[in-house]
Design an enzyme around this catalytic site. Structure first.
Site, PDB file in Angstrom:
ATOM      1  N   PHE B 122       0.865  -1.172   0.000  1.00 63.23           N
ATOM      2  CA  PHE B 122       0.000   0.000   0.000  1.00 63.23           C
ATOM      3  C   PHE B 122       0.900   1.219   0.000  1.00 63.23           C
ATOM      4  CE2 PHE B 122      -4.599   0.643   1.472  1.00 63.23           C
ATOM      5  CZ  PHE B 122      -5.108  -0.373   0.698  1.00 63.23           C
ATOM      6  N   LEU B 255     -15.091   4.869  -4.162  1.00 64.02           N
ATOM      7  CA  LEU B 255     -13.661   4.668  -3.990  1.00 64.02           C
ATOM      8  C   LEU B 255     -13.135   3.519  -4.847  1.00 64.02           C
ATOM      9  CD1 LEU B 255     -11.155   5.445  -2.175  1.00 64.02           C
ATOM     10  CD2 LEU B 255     -11.692   3.360  -0.939  1.00 64.02           C
ATOM     11  N   ARG B 289      -0.853   9.446   0.215  1.00 64.93           N
ATOM     12  CA  ARG B 289      -2.073   9.924  -0.451  1.00 64.93           C
ATOM     13  C   ARG B 289      -2.086  11.416  -0.745  1.00 64.93           C
ATOM     14  NH1 ARG B 289      -6.669   6.259   2.554  1.00 64.93           N
ATOM     15  NH2 ARG B 289      -6.061   4.354   1.463  1.00 64.93           N
ATOM     16  N   HIS B 356     -12.329  11.928   1.677  1.00 68.79           N
ATOM     17  CA  HIS B 356     -12.285  10.531   2.093  1.00 68.79           C
ATOM     18  C   HIS B 356     -12.215  10.320   3.598  1.00 68.79           C
ATOM     19  CE1 HIS B 356     -11.466   6.278   1.747  1.00 68.79           C
ATOM     20  NE2 HIS B 356     -10.287   6.392   2.314  1.00 68.79           N
TER      21      HIS B 356
HETATM   22  C1  LIG Z   1     -14.839   3.707   0.820  1.00 67.94           C
HETATM   23  C2  LIG Z   1     -13.876   3.621   1.951  1.00 67.94           C
HETATM   24  C3  LIG Z   1     -12.874   2.661   1.959  1.00 67.94           C
HETATM   25  C4  LIG Z   1     -11.972   2.560   3.010  1.00 67.94           C
HETATM   26  N1  LIG Z   1     -11.003   1.602   2.962  1.00 67.94           N
HETATM   27  C5  LIG Z   1     -10.140   1.498   4.008  1.00 67.94           C
HETATM   28  C6  LIG Z   1      -9.129   0.487   4.009  1.00 67.94           C
HETATM   29  O1  LIG Z   1      -9.012  -0.299   3.084  1.00 67.94           O
HETATM   30  N2  LIG Z   1      -8.292   0.419   5.060  1.00 67.94           N
HETATM   31  C7  LIG Z   1      -8.401   1.259   6.120  1.00 67.94           C
HETATM   32  O2  LIG Z   1      -7.634   1.118   7.054  1.00 67.94           O
HETATM   33  N3  LIG Z   1      -9.355   2.212   6.148  1.00 67.94           N
HETATM   34  C8  LIG Z   1     -10.224   2.351   5.123  1.00 67.94           C
HETATM   35  N4  LIG Z   1     -11.186   3.323   5.154  1.00 67.94           N
HETATM   36  C9  LIG Z   1     -11.378   4.100   6.370  1.00 67.94           C
HETATM   37  C10 LIG Z   1     -12.115   3.273   7.410  1.00 67.94           C
HETATM   38  O3  LIG Z   1     -12.992   2.397   6.787  1.00 67.94           O
HETATM   39  C11 LIG Z   1     -12.919   4.127   8.375  1.00 67.94           C
HETATM   40  O4  LIG Z   1     -12.137   5.176   8.839  1.00 67.94           O
HETATM   41  C12 LIG Z   1     -13.377   3.291   9.561  1.00 67.94           C
HETATM   42  O5  LIG Z   1     -14.062   2.159   9.117  1.00 67.94           O
HETATM   43  C13 LIG Z   1     -14.235   4.079  10.524  1.00 67.94           C
HETATM   44  O6  LIG Z   1     -14.740   3.205  11.505  1.00 67.94           O
HETATM   45  P1  LIG Z   1     -15.496   3.730  12.784  1.00 67.94           P
HETATM   46  O7  LIG Z   1     -15.797   2.546  13.628  1.00 67.94           O
HETATM   47  O8  LIG Z   1     -14.750   4.838  13.391  1.00 67.94           O
HETATM   48  O9  LIG Z   1     -16.851   4.379  12.231  1.00 67.94           O
HETATM   49  P2  LIG Z   1     -18.010   3.863  11.255  1.00 67.94           P
HETATM   50  O10 LIG Z   1     -17.776   2.529  10.708  1.00 67.94           O
HETATM   51  O11 LIG Z   1     -18.275   4.971  10.321  1.00 67.94           O
HETATM   52  O12 LIG Z   1     -19.247   3.712  12.243  1.00 67.94           O
HETATM   53  C14 LIG Z   1     -19.897   4.811  12.812  1.00 67.94           C
HETATM   54  C15 LIG Z   1     -21.040   4.292  13.650  1.00 67.94           C
HETATM   55  O13 LIG Z   1     -21.599   5.351  14.408  1.00 67.94           O
HETATM   56  C16 LIG Z   1     -22.992   5.322  14.325  1.00 67.94           C
HETATM   57  N5  LIG Z   1     -23.486   6.675  14.537  1.00 67.94           N
HETATM   58  C17 LIG Z   1     -23.016   7.819  13.991  1.00 67.94           C
HETATM   59  N6  LIG Z   1     -23.730   8.866  14.437  1.00 67.94           N
HETATM   60  C18 LIG Z   1     -24.655   8.381  15.285  1.00 67.94           C
HETATM   61  C19 LIG Z   1     -25.694   8.970  16.066  1.00 67.94           C
HETATM   62  N7  LIG Z   1     -25.933  10.292  16.062  1.00 67.94           N
HETATM   63  N8  LIG Z   1     -26.464   8.164  16.825  1.00 67.94           N
HETATM   64  C20 LIG Z   1     -26.268   6.822  16.825  1.00 67.94           C
HETATM   65  N9  LIG Z   1     -25.300   6.226  16.115  1.00 67.94           N
HETATM   66  C21 LIG Z   1     -24.509   6.990  15.352  1.00 67.94           C
HETATM   67  C22 LIG Z   1     -23.278   4.759  12.958  1.00 67.94           C
HETATM   68  O14 LIG Z   1     -24.562   4.200  12.922  1.00 67.94           O
HETATM   69  C23 LIG Z   1     -22.192   3.709  12.848  1.00 67.94           C
HETATM   70  O15 LIG Z   1     -22.621   2.529  13.486  1.00 67.94           O
HETATM   71  C24 LIG Z   1     -12.082   3.441   4.087  1.00 67.94           C
HETATM   72  C25 LIG Z   1     -13.073   4.408   4.094  1.00 67.94           C
HETATM   73  C26 LIG Z   1     -13.944   4.521   3.029  1.00 67.94           C
HETATM   74  C27 LIG Z   1     -14.956   5.624   3.039  1.00 67.94           C
END
Ligand SMILES: Cc1cc2nc3c(=O)[nH]c(=O)nc-3n(C[C@H](O)[C@H](O)[C@H](O)COP(=O)(O)OP(=O)(O)OC[C@H]3O[C@@H](n4cnc5c(N)ncnc54)[C@H](O)[C@@H]3O)c2cc1C
Ligand code: SF4
Ligand code: SF4
Ligand code: FES
Lengths: 231, 590
Positions: B122, B255, B289, B356
């Site tokens: 990567f 993406l 990036r 992103h």
């Molecule tokens: C298309 C894409 C591809 C990616 N690919 C990669 C990769 O290959 N490798 C890598 O390391 N990273 C990657 N990333 C980044 C990574 O996926 C994210 O940063 C990470 O998954 C975020 O996880 P999280 O648990 O913080 O939040 P999220 O998975 O976004 O979860 C947020 C949670 O909060 C809840 N929530 C939000 N607001 C509220 C509210 N007001 N009330 C109740 N619930 C709420 C939602 O329902 C959800 O359950 C990618 C991102 C994108 C957009």
């Protein structure tokens, strides 16, 4: 472009009705979800779920011109007018295109959808050959959209007893995993006249799965494993 | 519903968010027999983690030689020296264990012939502190996020975690001393409100990609947790650093994973030239990036863009063997066919830098505790409040996140936050008393949408906000443009006060949810433009045309923005790692 959309808000509507919509300036690369988002700006009460807008989160399963699918990956130019949208069949409607999926989730939980390793775990990864890993392709990608199960006649007839294609696909995913050590328990739990054997290979599930998965084959594979086990 | 009649439930721990960060923490807590509630506005597997494609980083050395210290070096360098080196060391050391755990939870990682987990190269990865390309990203084809999120949800089913699915968190609740004691939420299905009293609350609400018009992020990524934190008086850290991914599908935003370049894909301009060779002679297409995004932007600006509008470049994968595409990149292949009618096996993909990832967020230490400046101490933990994942800023990503480090971040710090909560619960056995005034505030914020008769529309303001952010806070920035952004966003924030919604139903009222989301997005947008307009240097994703150099003397510090008076404050970068020597700032070449 013309749309006819199922509307029902139990708080204010005596019964469901179909409402007509017109959308101008539809471009050739638009998806159905793009259209719904625009229609909602004009009629903010229109209820539907959505999140990823690219076919990976499984939020926007609905019945589109009679066939279940995901709005976000259904191209408008492939649809006959008026585009008729209804909630996925046979689940209680909460509002408009939004259904209560608890029954569907319960079926999922019922197959114990988690890896069960009984041996002590190593410090590193459990080994799996690429060929063994290939067995999971076509099974692990399910996004739990519900399109298949709500299109399945056996589910319509026995929603509380037959597990439905999505949950059975999930069962097959763990039965097919070389790391899982609960094969016997899993097969035993499915050995029941309703849970598994109500599938009559009608194949609706295969036709509608937006991820191109094949629950019918998965169900057939489970049946084969059962036969093999009983011999 | 009258405020006195709102039911209350009590838990040891409340987790807001069921993405990878929230679910990893929930599992740890459930297994420690804590009573834990997970609130999510969407069914857990619909959280945005599901969309992650390429993989997660860990120095397993399954494919090429590797160790956590090299991973640490790359992450510090990738962060443009704004990352906190103690947290980075912690994360890189913990990475292999985090991957093995996920494998044991059932993640169907792709495999090597020897049965070990497959790893791909990567961007920004090197062996031996800046040497040859490394292969550090553990992948389940190009559906790694799906595989991780589903496996975590499945393990939480096994552990019998208590889920509040499709509940929306409105605001945090606290006592007069400022201890955080839970949240005010409502059931989206029925509209019924609920006060969740919790000894500890973890924000795991993900990023704010909906700030921008063209984004790889889901429609639900509206920075709710960041908004809640701001309203509870917490600062947001380093919000000026927003990552633009080099390869979003041009004009649409879906993406195309960096893994596509990791598997051998490369970028070309209108002349068919592999232009990355000019910008990053050794890493080329696998430079960091921020570097690749700026290069694409420059190519297009200087007239070497592709297509009739010369507004994008092309990502070529058609030279890769078909079986590599099918086994390693099936998801993006399908996405291209669905959205572009193009099979990347035959034709190149039009791509352009796309919003992103939110590098900034709620400031925490490496135990996930939210930390704020109090008098002379820059980082004092807030009792009861934790944050992990994309909504938090530990900071391991600094000014620019490396691909594959976010899935790692959410799992490592979701787990460490849970471990700290478990310790905290041992010593704090009783619930504290919530300040009724704070409950009233949350109630009012929600019910303002029942009575308001203003004539502004939520949809209009959101569209304008996304446009303003794109035009004034993009890949390249100047003082004039940023000042304009501050002004425009401030105007929109005023207009939002006069917005109203027509749908007043209690049942699954999505218009109300979107209004509440926009309020959060607006607060996050203000934090972003104010922080950006103040930073007069170029570092990582914050690239100033009028201040082209990194200024380590003046700016090796984190920005802290608070809503009250829209004030900015700063704190030093933690340059001292846990056990190894510090990596001092060096010019960043790839
Ligand atoms: C298309 C894409 C591809 C990616 N690919 C990669 C990769 O290959 N490798 C890598 O390391 N990273 C990657 N990333 C980044 C990574 O996926 C994210 O940063 C990470 O998954 C975020 O996880 P999280 O648990 O913080 O939040 P999220 O998975 O976004 O979860 C947020 C949670 O909060 C809840 N929530 C939000 N607001 C509220 C509210 N007001 N009330 C109740 N619930 C709420 C939602 O329902 C959800 O359950 C990618 C991102 C994108 C957009
Ligand atoms: S093949 Fe079986 S599971 Fe699929 S639709 Fe038919 S009866 Fe249902
Ligand atoms: S098998 Fe296909 S149709 Fe059924 S829930 Fe999974 S993804 Fe949806
Ligand atoms: S919006 Fe996620 S699958 Fe359609």
């Amino acid at each position: 472009m013309r749309f006819r959309i199922y509307r029902y808000n139990p708080e204010t509507d005596k019964e469901p009705y179909m409402k007509d919509y017109q959308l101008d300036n539809v471009s050739s690369d638009m998806m159905l979800l793009d259209a719904l988002l625009l229609l909602k700006e004009k009629d903010p009460g229109l209820g539907f779920r959505r999140s990823c807008r690219e076919g990976v989160c499984g939020s926007d399963g609905m019945n589109i011109n009679g066939t279940n699918g995901l709005a976000c990956i259904t191209r408008l130019s492939d649809l006959k007018e008026p585009v008729e949208l209804r909630p996925m069949p046979r689940l209680p409607v909460i509002r408009d295109l939004i259904v209560d999926m608890e029954q569907f989730y319960k079926q999922y939980r019922d197959v114990k959808p988690y890896l069960d390793v009984k041996d002590p775990l190593p410090e590193v990864e459990l080994k799996q050959t690429p060929e063994e890993r290939d067995q999971l392709d076509g099974l692990y990608e399910c996004i739990m959209c519900g399109c298949c199960t709500t299109a399945c006649p056996s589910f319509w007839w026995n929603p509380d007893k037959f597990l439905g294609p999505a949950a059975l696909l999930q069962a097959a995913r763990f039965l097919g995993d070389s790391r899982d050590q609960a094969t016997d328990e899993r097969l035993q739990a499915l050995d029941d006249p309703f849970k598994l054997f109500r599938c009559h290979t009608i194949m609706n599930c295969v036709q509608v799965c937006p991820k191109g998965l094949n629950p019918t084959k998965a169900i057939g594979d489970i049946k084969k494993m059962m036969v093999k086990k009983s011999l | 519903m009258n405020i006195e009649d709102i039911p209350r439930r009590r838990f040891d721990a409340l987790i807001i968010g069921a993405g990878g960060g929230g679910l990893r923490a929930a599992l740890q807590l459930a297994e420690a027999d804590a009573s834990v509630a997970v609130v999510s506005k969407v069914f857990p597997t619909r959280s945005h983690t599901v969309a992650a494609q390429g993989g997660m980083n860990a120095a397993l050395a399954n494919v090429l030689p590797d160790n956590w210290h090299w991973h640490m070096f790359d992450t510090v360098k990738g962060s443009d020296y704004l990352g906190d080196q103690d947290a980075i060391e912690y994360m890189c050391r913990a990475a292999p264990k985090a991957v093995y755990e996920m494998e044991h939870f059932g993640v169907p990682f792709s495999r090597l012939d020897n049965g070990k987990i497959y790893q791909r190269p990567f961007g920004g990865q090197s062996q031996n502190f800046g040497g040859e390309q490394a292969a550090r990203t553990c992948a389940a084809a190009d559906r790694t996020g799906h595989a991780i999120l589903h496996s975590l949800y499945q393990q939480n089913i096994r552990a019998k975690t208590h889920f509040f699915d499709e509940y929306f968190a409105v605001d945090l609740l606290k006592d007069e001393q400022g201890n955080i004691l839970g949240a005010y939420v409502f059931d989206i299905h029925s509209g019924e409100e609920l006060i969740i009293e919790a000894k500890t609350t973890l924000l795991a609400t993900g990023g704010a990609g909906q700030l921008f018009r063209t984004t790889t992020n889901a429609l639900i990524n509206t920075g709710d947790g960041m908004g809640m934190a701001l309203r509870a008086g917490m600062p947001l850290q380093d919000m000026e650093f927003f990552q633009f991914h080099p390869t979003g599908i041009a004009g649409r935003g879906m993406l195309i994973t960096e893994g596509a370049r990791g598997e051998g894909g490369y970028l070309v301009n209108a002349k068919g030239e592999r232009f990355m060779e000019r910008y990053a002679p050794s890493a080329k297409d696998l430079a960091s990036r921020d570097v690749v995004s700026r290069s694409i932007y420059t190519e297009v600006k200087e007239g070497r863009g592709c297509g009739p509008e010369k507004d994008h470049v092309l990502l070529k994968l058609d030279h890769l063997p078909e079986d590599v595409l099918q086994s390693r990149l099936p998801g993006i292949r399908q996405t291209c066919i669905t959205f572009l009618g193009i099979d990347p096996a035959d034709q190149p993909i039009p791509v352009y830098p796309t919003a992103h990832y939110t590098m900034g967020g709620v400031p925490t230490n490496r135990h996930g505790q939210v930390v704020i400046p109090v008098k002379d101490t820059p980082e004092e933990p807030v009792t009861g409040l934790y944050a992990a994942g994309e909504c938090a800023c530990v900071s391991v990503h600094g000014a620019n996140r490396l691909g594959g480090n976010s899935l790692l971040d959410i799992l490592v710090f979701g787990r460490s936050a849970a471990n700290h909560i478990i310790e905290y619960l041992k010593e704090n056995r009783f619930h504290k008393v919530i300040d009724e005034k704070v409950i009233k505030q949350a109630y009012n914020r929600l019910h303002r949408w029942d009575t308001n008769s203003g004539d502004e529309s939520v949809d209009d303001i959101r569209h304008e906000l996304q446009k303003v952010m794109e035009e004034n806070c993009g890949v390249f920035r100047t003082q004039d443009v940023l000042n304009n952004g501050v002004e425009e966003v401030s105007k929109l924030a005023e207009r939002l006060k006069n917005a109203s919604i027509t749908d007043q139903s209690e049942l699954f009222n999505t218009a109300r949810v979107e209004a509440l989301e926009l309020e959060n997005l607006m607060d996050v947008a203000l934090a972003t433009v104010y922080s950006a307009a103040a930073r007069t240097e170029s570092r990582g994703a914050h690239s100033r045309v009028d201040f082209t150099e990194r200024d380590d003397k003046g700016w090796m510090r984190h920005t802290l923005y608070t809503s009250e008076e829209r004030k900015l404050d700063y704190k030093p970068v933690r340059t001292k790692p846990m056990s190894v020597d510090s990596f001092p700032p060096k010019p960043r070449v790839y």
